[in-house]
Write a protein that holds these residues in place. Structure first.
Motif, PDB file in Angstrom:
ATOM      1  N   LEU A 226       0.827  -1.198   0.000  1.00  0.00           N
ATOM      2  CA  LEU A 226       0.000   0.000   0.000  1.00  0.00           C
ATOM      3  C   LEU A 226       0.864   1.251   0.000  1.00  0.00           C
ATOM      4  CD1 LEU A 226      -2.897   0.918  -0.002  1.00  0.00           C
ATOM      5  CD2 LEU A 226      -2.903   0.829   2.497  1.00  0.00           C
ATOM      6  N   LEU A 230       0.989   4.053  -2.971  1.00  0.00           N
ATOM      7  CA  LEU A 230       0.622   5.424  -2.612  1.00  0.00           C
ATOM      8  C   LEU A 230       1.772   6.397  -2.830  1.00  0.00           C
ATOM      9  CD1 LEU A 230      -1.446   4.710   0.618  1.00  0.00           C
ATOM     10  CD2 LEU A 230      -2.315   5.510  -1.579  1.00  0.00           C
ATOM     11  N   TYR A 231       2.997   5.974  -2.503  1.00  0.00           N
ATOM     12  CA  TYR A 231       4.137   6.861  -2.760  1.00  0.00           C
ATOM     13  C   TYR A 231       4.318   7.089  -4.256  1.00  0.00           C
ATOM     14  CZ  TYR A 231       6.167   7.461   1.890  1.00  0.00           C
ATOM     15  OH  TYR A 231       6.397   7.836   3.183  1.00  0.00           O
ATOM     16  N   LEU A 233       1.952   7.084  -6.530  1.00  0.00           N
ATOM     17  CA  LEU A 233       0.921   8.039  -6.919  1.00  0.00           C
ATOM     18  C   LEU A 233       1.267   9.451  -6.457  1.00  0.00           C
ATOM     19  CD1 LEU A 233      -2.376   6.087  -6.172  1.00  0.00           C
ATOM     20  CD2 LEU A 233      -1.696   7.016  -8.385  1.00  0.00           C
ATOM     21  N   ASN A 234       1.706   9.557  -5.221  1.00  0.00           N
ATOM     22  CA  ASN A 234       1.938  10.872  -4.625  1.00  0.00           C
ATOM     23  C   ASN A 234       3.061  11.632  -5.320  1.00  0.00           C
ATOM     24  OD1 ASN A 234       0.943  12.622  -2.589  1.00  0.00           O
ATOM     25  ND2 ASN A 234       2.758  12.239  -1.353  1.00  0.00           N
ATOM     26  N   SER A 365       0.635   4.510   5.556  1.00  0.00           N
ATOM     27  CA  SER A 365      -0.160   4.438   4.324  1.00  0.00           C
ATOM     28  C   SER A 365      -1.390   5.330   4.399  1.00  0.00           C
ATOM     29  CB  SER A 365      -0.602   2.993   4.073  1.00  0.00           C
ATOM     30  OG  SER A 365       0.497   2.151   3.875  1.00  0.00           O
ATOM     31  N   THR A 366      -2.014   5.381   5.546  1.00  0.00           N
ATOM     32  CA  THR A 366      -3.205   6.225   5.704  1.00  0.00           C
ATOM     33  C   THR A 366      -2.864   7.695   5.490  1.00  0.00           C
ATOM     34  OG1 THR A 366      -4.121   4.640   7.295  1.00  0.00           O
ATOM     35  CG2 THR A 366      -5.064   6.853   7.289  1.00  0.00           C
ATOM     36  N   VAL A 368      -0.298   8.897   3.731  1.00  0.00           N
ATOM     37  CA  VAL A 368       0.054   9.122   2.329  1.00  0.00           C
ATOM     38  C   VAL A 368      -1.197   9.100   1.454  1.00  0.00           C
ATOM     39  CG1 VAL A 368       1.439   8.300   0.398  1.00  0.00           C
ATOM     40  CG2 VAL A 368       2.355   8.167   2.708  1.00  0.00           C
ATOM     41  N   ALA A 369      -2.175   8.244   1.788  1.00  0.00           N
ATOM     42  CA  ALA A 369      -3.432   8.210   1.023  1.00  0.00           C
ATOM     43  C   ALA A 369      -4.143   9.557   1.091  1.00  0.00           C
ATOM     44  CB  ALA A 369      -4.340   7.099   1.556  1.00  0.00           C
ATOM     45  N   VAL A 372      -2.412  11.848  -1.292  1.00  0.00           N
ATOM     46  CA  VAL A 372      -2.731  11.567  -2.693  1.00  0.00           C
ATOM     47  C   VAL A 372      -4.052  12.223  -3.084  1.00  0.00           C
ATOM     48  CG1 VAL A 372      -3.374   9.748  -4.318  1.00  0.00           C
ATOM     49  CG2 VAL A 372      -1.405   9.426  -2.814  1.00  0.00           C
TER      50      VAL A 372
END
Length: 483
Positions: A226, A230-231, A233-234, A365-366, A368-369, A372
């Motif tokens: 995850l 996410l990284y 995408l970010n 992850s939360t 970073v989400a 995003v």
């Protein structure tokens, strides 16, 4: 004074070697990419950058966190390579095929057709091999073979540097297809060499797919998966959205500036994986000392680089002889905004590494989400009107968001305190450096290299004066290098 943890001086030496090798190779590669962009043009290179970024986002599916999970388990479990790596290896190969198919489907859905899809396939193949190389290098990192990994970290770039130089030397040979082909060839050569080294160090590299074992490995790697997605995408979605929402030329301007930020952050991406492996294998008592060390090792060099860009950043675009003054000015503005991102990463990126390696990957992850979603919203709102500048400012806002999240998680979820004194000293050092640089520029006019050399000497005195680097640590570093 607290004595260094066992093996810490040797670890210092490994970091020094990795950084030195990247400093020898990365600047040459950045200068060469500048030349390639100047020859191909901003629009053509903007398309290439967007396709590359789309590939990075999509090919996170090819890893699913297996690389980081493998490093962590190899460091913590001596028998992991012989017992579980064959299954991990086979699973990773299967995911490569799935990810490449998903990449091409995504490219089609976003409107890429014909030759653009062919370029996307070539770029995808090259980056798949590069990512696969990172996966294989994880064995060296997990087994604490940091010096070998340091050499491997620059190998592909060195091979690619030679291949592209050959293309530049032949009139008319440098085109988008030939450039992508060179990337595929360099990545393939590196994979073959990595296989040979793995066999020599650790024995046969086997692949054995087992459904029960694969399911277990995927469950264990899911938090890392995850984060990887996410990284990706970010950090990369900006380039794709900019090319689609604004224009390939705007993406080219942003790529010209982003390249230098990426070069500066290569230092961080070289150091942080070494600390990830060290954190994962450390005893609880060592973590606080390692965090303080990592904070300073990561931040101190980057503070000087950021100050240089803020005061003299325009000089890095000296190769763009085919660009107008307005185009260079736009790239320079993006560059200075992007290097404020480097400043924030210098202070806080090490917290993410600590949290991820010690069991808090899901919480990271939360955070970073959320970043995003914020990034996509800002891009949709601002990019059509402001183009590359919007991408740079949006990136800064999102980096600040995730960094605040890291600090909150470290303070609330772990028993390790935020190193406030170290942060205060880093801020003080950066403020003194910028103040001294501003005063120097008001008094006299100097060539940029003389000015930079003088400020490097001043910064050295500032670092020693603020206690960011102690003489005892310099002695430890010297001793480790002599060994």
């Amino acid at each position: 004074m607290q004595r260094p943890a066992p093996g810490l001086s040797r670890f210092f030496g490994s970091i020094s070697l990795a950084v030195l090798l990247n400093l020898l190779v990365k600047p040459g590669w950045v200068v060469l990419e500048n030349l390639v962009q100047d020859r191909l043009g901003h629009a053509a290179f903007g398309l290439l950058a967007a396709l590359s970024s789309l590939t990075v986002v999509a090919l996170a599916l090819a890893d699913l966190g297996l690389t980081q999970s493998g490093i962590q388990r190899t460091a913590a479990e001596p028998d992991f390579f012989t017992e579980h790596f064959p299954t991990l290896h086979a699973l990773r190969g299967l995911l490569n095929v799935v990810a490449l198919a998903a990449l091409l489907a995504l490219g089609w859905a976003l409107g890429y057709r014909g030759a653009q899809l062919g370029l996307l396939a070539g770029i995808g193949g090259a980056l798949l091999l590069t990512q696969y190389g990172l996966f294989l290098r994880g064995v060296f990192q997990g087994r604490q073979h940091f010096r070998t990994d340091a050499v491997l970290s620059v190998l592909e770039k060195l091979v690619l540097l030679g291949a592209v130089l050959a293309l530049v030397a032949v009139p008319g040979a440098l085109r988008l297809p030939s450039y992508v082909g060179a990337r595929v060839a360099a990545a393939a050569f590196t994979i073959v060499l990595l296989y040979g080294l793995l066999r020599r160090f650790f024995g046969p590299v086997r692949a054995r797919l087992s459904r029960p074992a694969s399911r277990a490995l995927l469950r264990q790697s899911l938090p890392f998966a995850l984060i990887t997605v996410l990284y990706g995408l970010n950090e990369r979605i900006d380039m794709v959205m900019l090319e689609r929402l604004a224009s390939p030329r705007e993406a080219g301007y942003y790529a010209g500036a982003y390249r230098w930020m990426d070069a500066a952050m290569m230092y961080a991406w070289t150091v942080l994986p070494l600390f990830f492996a060290r954190f994962a294998g450390a005893r609880p008592a060592e973590l606080r000392q390692l965090l303080g060390l990592g904070q300073r090792v990561l931040a101190v060099p980057l503070l000087f680089v950021v100050a240089f860009v803020l005061f003299r950043g325009e000089v890095v675009f000296w190769q763009f002889s085919h660009s107008s003054g307005a185009e260079v000015a736009r790239m320079s503005s993006c560059l200075k905004i992007l290097f404020l991102n480097v400043l924030v990463h210098a202070f806080f990126a090490i917290y993410s590494t600590l949290l991820t390696s010690t069991g808090y990957a899901r919480a990271v992850s939360t955070v970073v989400a959320g970043s995003v979603l914020l990034n996509i919203g800002l891009n949709l709102w601002l990019m059509p009107r402001y183009g590359a500048l919007a991408a740079a400012w949006n990136t800064l806002v999102c980096v600040g968001f995730v960094s605040a999240g890291y600090v909150w998680l470290l303070a609330r979820r772990t028993a390790i305190p935020v190193p406030g004194r170290v942060l205060a000293r880093l801020l003080l050092a950066f403020g003194l450096l910028c103040g001294a640089w501003y005063v120097l520029r008001q008094g006299v006019y100097l060539s940029w290299y003389i000015e930079t050399g003088l400020m490097a000497a001043v910064f050295g005195l500032i670092v020693l004066g603020t206690g960011l680097i102690r003489q005892s640590e310099l002695k430890q570093l010297t001793m480790s290098n002599e060994r």
